[in-house]
Design a protein around this motif. Structure first.
Motif, PDB file in Angstrom:
ATOM      1  N   ASN A  87       1.216  -1.337   0.387  1.00  0.00           N
ATOM      2  CA  ASN A  87      -0.031   0.448   0.090  1.00  0.00           C
ATOM      3  C   ASN A  87       1.029   0.952   0.153  1.00  0.00           C
ATOM      4  O   ASN A  87       0.388   1.892   0.506  1.00  0.00           O
ATOM      5  CB  ASN A  87      -1.125   0.151   1.570  1.00  0.00           C
ATOM      6  CG  ASN A  87      -1.947  -0.902   0.905  1.00  0.00           C
ATOM      7  OD1 ASN A  87      -2.343  -1.774   0.068  1.00  0.00           O
ATOM      8  ND2 ASN A  87      -2.318  -1.677   2.707  1.00  0.00           N
ATOM      9  N   LEU A  88       1.669   1.263  -1.133  1.00  0.00           N
ATOM     10  CA  LEU A  88       3.109   2.457  -0.771  1.00  0.00           C
ATOM     11  C   LEU A  88       2.341   3.729  -1.782  1.00  0.00           C
ATOM     12  O   LEU A  88       1.925   3.502  -2.870  1.00  0.00           O
ATOM     13  CB  LEU A  88       4.393   1.914  -1.636  1.00  0.00           C
ATOM     14  CG  LEU A  88       5.039   2.640  -1.880  1.00  0.00           C
ATOM     15  CD1 LEU A  88       6.892   2.718  -1.764  1.00  0.00           C
ATOM     16  CD2 LEU A  88       5.200   3.773  -3.170  1.00  0.00           C
ATOM     17  N   SER A  89       1.587   4.763  -1.032  1.00  0.00           N
ATOM     18  CA  SER A  89       1.341   5.872  -2.008  1.00  0.00           C
ATOM     19  C   SER A  89       2.598   6.193  -1.544  1.00  0.00           C
ATOM     20  O   SER A  89       2.539   7.308  -0.557  1.00  0.00           O
ATOM     21  CB  SER A  89      -0.287   6.175  -1.157  1.00  0.00           C
ATOM     22  OG  SER A  89      -1.334   5.285  -1.726  1.00  0.00           O
ATOM     23  N   LYS A  90       2.768   7.528  -2.792  1.00  0.00           N
ATOM     24  CA  LYS A  90       2.874   9.178  -1.953  1.00  0.00           C
ATOM     25  C   LYS A  90       2.575  10.313  -3.206  1.00  0.00           C
ATOM     26  O   LYS A  90       1.767  10.124  -4.287  1.00  0.00           O
ATOM     27  CB  LYS A  90       4.798   9.105  -3.118  1.00  0.00           C
ATOM     28  CG  LYS A  90       4.972   9.719  -3.159  1.00  0.00           C
ATOM     29  CD  LYS A  90       5.599  10.873  -2.615  1.00  0.00           C
ATOM     30  CE  LYS A  90       6.857  12.231  -1.771  1.00  0.00           C
ATOM     31  NZ  LYS A  90       7.197  13.123  -0.977  1.00  0.00           N
ATOM     32  N   LYS A  91       2.069  11.713  -2.361  1.00  0.00           N
ATOM     33  CA  LYS A  91       1.647  12.825  -3.127  1.00  0.00           C
ATOM     34  C   LYS A  91       3.021  13.854  -2.446  1.00  0.00           C
ATOM     35  O   LYS A  91       4.140  13.850  -1.538  1.00  0.00           O
ATOM     36  CB  LYS A  91       0.463  13.783  -1.613  1.00  0.00           C
ATOM     37  CG  LYS A  91      -0.954  11.938  -1.784  1.00  0.00           C
ATOM     38  CD  LYS A  91      -1.120  13.925  -1.241  1.00  0.00           C
ATOM     39  CE  LYS A  91      -3.030  12.655  -1.566  1.00  0.00           C
ATOM     40  NZ  LYS A  91      -3.721  13.050  -0.052  1.00  0.00           N
ATOM     41  N   PHE A  92       2.784  14.669  -3.714  1.00  0.00           N
ATOM     42  CA  PHE A  92       3.646  15.640  -4.595  1.00  0.00           C
ATOM     43  C   PHE A  92       2.443  17.047  -3.818  1.00  0.00           C
ATOM     44  O   PHE A  92       1.933  17.536  -4.541  1.00  0.00           O
ATOM     45  CB  PHE A  92       4.256  15.986  -5.060  1.00  0.00           C
ATOM     46  CG  PHE A  92       5.472  15.111  -5.039  1.00  0.00           C
ATOM     47  CD1 PHE A  92       7.003  15.255  -4.184  1.00  0.00           C
ATOM     48  CD2 PHE A  92       5.093  14.163  -6.013  1.00  0.00           C
ATOM     49  CE1 PHE A  92       7.717  14.079  -4.282  1.00  0.00           C
ATOM     50  CE2 PHE A  92       6.708  12.275  -6.215  1.00  0.00           C
ATOM     51  CZ  PHE A  92       7.831  13.347  -4.948  1.00  0.00           C
ATOM     52  N   GLY A  93       2.579  17.723  -2.735  1.00  0.00           N
ATOM     53  CA  GLY A  93       1.563  18.448  -2.285  1.00  0.00           C
ATOM     54  C   GLY A  93      -0.479  17.602  -2.414  1.00  0.00           C
ATOM     55  O   GLY A  93      -0.307  16.425  -2.038  1.00  0.00           O
ATOM     56  N   THR A  94      -0.605  18.080  -2.801  1.00  0.00           N
ATOM     57  CA  THR A  94      -2.446  17.634  -2.873  1.00  0.00           C
ATOM     58  C   THR A  94      -1.949  16.680  -4.934  1.00  0.00           C
ATOM     59  O   THR A  94      -2.800  15.832  -4.371  1.00  0.00           O
ATOM     60  CB  THR A  94      -3.047  18.662  -3.619  1.00  0.00           C
ATOM     61  OG1 THR A  94      -2.841  19.330  -5.145  1.00  0.00           O
ATOM     62  CG2 THR A  94      -3.450  19.741  -2.274  1.00  0.00           C
ATOM     63  N   LYS A  95      -1.210  16.407  -5.279  1.00  0.00           N
ATOM     64  CA  LYS A  95      -1.141  15.442  -6.341  1.00  0.00           C
ATOM     65  C   LYS A  95      -0.697  14.190  -5.744  1.00  0.00           C
ATOM     66  O   LYS A  95       0.678  14.012  -5.510  1.00  0.00           O
ATOM     67  CB  LYS A  95      -0.271  15.928  -7.815  1.00  0.00           C
ATOM     68  CG  LYS A  95      -0.060  15.322  -8.894  1.00  0.00           C
ATOM     69  CD  LYS A  95       0.503  15.957  -9.773  1.00  0.00           C
ATOM     70  CE  LYS A  95       0.628  14.772 -10.773  1.00  0.00           C
ATOM     71  NZ  LYS A  95      -0.157  14.444 -11.579  1.00  0.00           N
ATOM     72  N   LYS A  96      -1.194  12.971  -6.229  1.00  0.00           N
ATOM     73  CA  LYS A  96      -1.069  11.922  -5.587  1.00  0.00           C
ATOM     74  C   LYS A  96      -0.367  11.395  -6.866  1.00  0.00           C
ATOM     75  O   LYS A  96      -1.135  11.054  -8.493  1.00  0.00           O
ATOM     76  CB  LYS A  96      -1.833  11.440  -5.536  1.00  0.00           C
ATOM     77  CG  LYS A  96      -1.932   9.868  -4.372  1.00  0.00           C
ATOM     78  CD  LYS A  96      -2.973   9.004  -4.037  1.00  0.00           C
ATOM     79  CE  LYS A  96      -2.609   7.988  -3.239  1.00  0.00           C
ATOM     80  NZ  LYS A  96      -3.894   7.700  -2.830  1.00  0.00           N
TER      81      LYS A  96
END
Length: 225
Positions: free
Chosen positions: A6-15
């Motif tokens: 379940n790895l997730s990454k956001k830059f600001g509001t952008k997933k």
């Protein structure tokens, strides 16, 4: 084994990565393919401990970062440091005393010259030598064949095969599908931050066919040439 859950990454509001679930085993070569911006490099940086993320990365090596070598697409080097000095620093970071780099200089690099003055291909080859000298257990190679001459590409392929024999885990990204098909045991397709499909050697042809579908012809027809 390296297990990603379940790895997730956001830059600001952008997933940019969305619930990635993967297993990477020893003695296996994996390919990661996808369009520019699909999330390949961000995934690699997360696995390597260079980006914060949500989700879990587990490995049998304890601190994975200390047992992993990342070859970035465009390696950066400190100014006024020679190729030899770079390799020495890389080894010292892992308490490795090896400094006989010239006899192991398989790419014939000018190790007495400043690395910042190397060509793009030479920088990539120096960075690759660095992660090899560190005796890593997991290797992530982000576009290792880009910007590198044909002879060096042949050497890199041979190195990948040798690492596999030594029971290492190797993860490669490349836009050259034929190279991945010839060297990988499994290929994952990433799109819009998600792993959408995996391919085994007997289905690699489906991947190439899918990425060369009729939509490409439609795009070409839009050009007034």
């Amino acid at each position: 084994m390296v297990t990603i859950t379940n790895l997730s990454k956001k830059f600001g509001t952008k997933k940019v990565l969305n619930d990635i679930n993967l297993n990477f085993e020893k003695g296996t070569v994996y390919g990661i393919v996808g369009k520019n911006g699909a999330g390949k490099t961000t995934l690699f940086r997360c696995i390597s401990g260079l980006e914060k993320h949500t989700g879990i990365i587990e490995s049998e090596y304890g601190n994975l970062k200390n047992n992993l070598g990342l070859l970035e697409t465009d390696p950066l080097f400190m100014s006024r440091i020679t190729g030899w000095e770079y390799l020495k620093l890389i080894c010292m970071a892992r308490n490795i005393e090896d400094d006989d780099f010239e006899s192991q200089n398989i790419f014939d690099l000018p190790l007495d010259q400043y690395a910042e003055n190397y060509s793009t291909g030479m920088k990539k080859k120096l960075a690759l030598m660095g992660v090899l000298f560190q005796k890593n257990d997991v290797f992530i190679l982000d576009e290792p064949f880009n910007g590198v001459d044909i002879q060096s590409n042949i050497i890199i392929v041979a190195l990948i095969k040798e690492l596999k024999k030594k029971n290492k885990t190797i993860i490669i990204s490349s836009h050259i599908l034929s190279t991945l098909s010839e060297n990988c045991d499994k290929i994952f397709l990433i799109d819009d931050g998600q792993i959408i499909k995996s391919y085994n050697p007997d289905t690699f042809f489906e991947l190439e066919h899918g990425m060369n579908n009729s939509s490409i012809s439609d795009k070409i027809r839009k050009l007034n040439i």
